[in-house]
Design an enzyme around this catalytic site. Sequence first.
Site, mmCIF file in Angstrom:
data_model
loop_
_atom_site.group_PDB
_atom_site.id
_atom_site.type_symbol
_atom_site.label_atom_id
_atom_site.label_comp_id
_atom_site.label_asym_id
_atom_site.label_seq_id
_atom_site.Cartn_x
_atom_site.Cartn_y
_atom_site.Cartn_z
ATOM 1 C CG LEU A 133 25.704 -20.868 -24.509
ATOM 2 C CD1 LEU A 133 25.513 -21.172 -23.031
ATOM 3 C CD2 LEU A 133 27.051 -20.197 -24.733
ATOM 4 C CE LYS A 165 27.797 -17.901 -19.305
ATOM 5 N NZ LYS A 165 27.249 -16.585 -18.924
ATOM 6 C CE LYS A 217 20.281 -23.319 -22.592
ATOM 7 N NZ LYS A 217 18.868 -23.080 -22.899
ATOM 8 C CB CYS A 277 -20.099 -40.335 -38.823
ATOM 9 S SG CYS A 277 -18.873 -41.486 -39.515
ATOM 10 C CB ALA A 310 -0.925 -0.003 1.219
ATOM 11 C CE LYS A 316 18.831 -27.264 -23.775
ATOM 12 N NZ LYS A 316 18.625 -27.022 -25.200
ATOM 13 C CB CYS A 335 -16.626 -43.342 -37.058
ATOM 14 S SG CYS A 335 -16.229 -41.582 -36.926
ATOM 15 C CD GLU A 385 17.049 -16.865 -21.281
ATOM 16 O OE1 GLU A 385 16.366 -17.643 -21.960
ATOM 17 O OE2 GLU A 385 18.139 -16.389 -21.678
#
EC number: 6.5.1.2
Length: 668
Positions: free
Chosen positions: A84, A286, A115, A407, A35, A310, A404, A170
Amino acid sequence: MDKEAAKRRIEELHEILNQYNYEYHTLDRPSVPDAEYDARMRELISLEEEHPDLKAADSPSQRVGGAVLDAFQKVRHGTPMLSLGNAFNEQDLLDFDRRVRQAVGDDIAYNVELKIDGLAVSLRYENGVFVRGATRGDGTTGEDITENLKTIRSIPLKIKRPLSIEVRGEAFMPKPSFEALNEKRLQNEEEPFANPRNAAAGSLRQLDTKIAAKRNLDIFVYSIAELDEIGVESQSEGLDLLDELGFKTNKERRTCQTIEEVIELIETLKTKRADFSYEIDGIVIKVDSLAQQEELGFTAKSPRWAVAYKFPAEEVVTKLLDIELSVGRTGVITPTAILEPVKVAGTTVQRASLHNEDLIKEKDIRLLDQVIVKKAGDIIPEVAGVLIDQRTGEEKPFHMPTECPECHSELVRIEGEVALRCINPECPAQIREGLIHFVSRNAMNIDGLGERVITQLFKEQLVSRVSDLYRLTKEELIQLERMGEKSVENLLRSIEQSKENSLERLLFGLGIRFIGSKAAKTLALHFGDIDQLKQATKEQLLEVDEIGEKMADAVVTYFEKEEILNLLNELKELGVNMTYTGPKPVKVEESDSYFAGKTIVLTGKLEEMARNDAKAAIEALGGKLAGSVSKKTDLVIAGEAAGSKLTKAEELNIEIWDEVKMLEELKK
């Protein structure tokens, strides 16, 4: 309040609100209640409205949004924003470490960071004031999204020292904000975002900055791209400086002395992944020393001093509640797993692919089973297996129907195919799905005619054939749910524009069996117009490069049908173009382009150019696009997140380009 007093008070409020922002969004330690912050912000906005000439570019009031932009301007990065290289396992990390040590010796330290799964951005400050923010784009050129970035409260509009500096970070959407946004979108009957990364990217590319301001985005700044005068000797020192200047950096970072220490840390961070309030899709490693980074240098597409580990596809266990059947435009019956809601790879999953009946039988998947659900990145979640040892006896085998579900026609299995099909040409589901396909991006590309609108039009019996789309009126469309006058005008304009599409789009949109977008382009280019194509014999079709027997049979059968010939006549009378108007490929002997006569594979995500546009441009210069990498491949163009095709190209020593190099060649 006179102008001088207003100026002094505005400067005080800048200082107060910037400090409140820093405490709340960067330190996560607010010193005042919301507030109090809101009251000071209202006071500032009121003073700026009274004295518009006192509103500064770095005013905290800029964070509420309000500007509506016409378009995003292009921005050229002074220092390229390269992607990278990837590591997928321990051996890849050991290989990276070996290459680094061979180049710069054994005295190495690695900076290890999370990452973040978001949108890479560049932030430029002049004399300490935020002046420009841009997307990564193709690494060389991005888009100016300054006004939207100003709405992210953890981005300082003024840093703590009057430096000229460019930093990289990012931007992302925290998990709670993502869940709240999707809940609201579902309540408004809007399509939910697939994942937080898409939501963040979509928010920052809004032309209306008020929308971006409501999305509660955040940022972690991870590197200094350009900085004069101040000496920083390592990545870790650079991050400490960013902290001092008031930027928000990720505190889950560490400097490791060996690659074994890095691997151990990765295993620890994997176990904490679900606890973070934001999505991560890997770990960045790095070389810490900037001098060693400079010595290692870059490849054409990435730095040699960094690698992104990854995470493998995420797997979770949940209960299979039901199996739902859907009918595609070609009549194929596809089973989909309905699951007890579960979090996987950053999103709540309630549905997963089961592919076909054979997979259900092969894995012995039963209703109420505990199943393993796998999802990697943007791919559709799939049921990867069953926990048979957790069965209780309540599980029920699943049997595909004989009729089906739409239908109630008898289902058939065509010889040599896995799928069950409905072969009733009047099946409502097939007609509806065919209409959705016709207007899709790679077909007629009618903007504003998505699945929701087509379903409404079909339900209201306003369309049952693709030709009906070109007879729609303003009066009919305005009656649809959530269709205002402006939306209707835009939709009618888009329908009208689609009449001018080149023939290959129409051919693909018609949904001829076995004819994908590439084959449609080949046929359109070879025959030139629909009349020549519909008269072609099987033998003539087989003479066309890359058209096989199945394709030739399907084309001949399609154009033998009287209802198809009537449909084409209707479309022609309605003004739909029936000729090829796209670029004509240059003959190899007439082209001096590098692409001429070469077999080229595109893989990964292109940032700057749409994949179809890139294909068309390469083909127009005499290049030949292939779908897979082999010894016959001359060149692989690798975009973001390129996978197995890139790996195979490296194994075969095939030339590899990034998107930047491709664009440079196309511009020649």
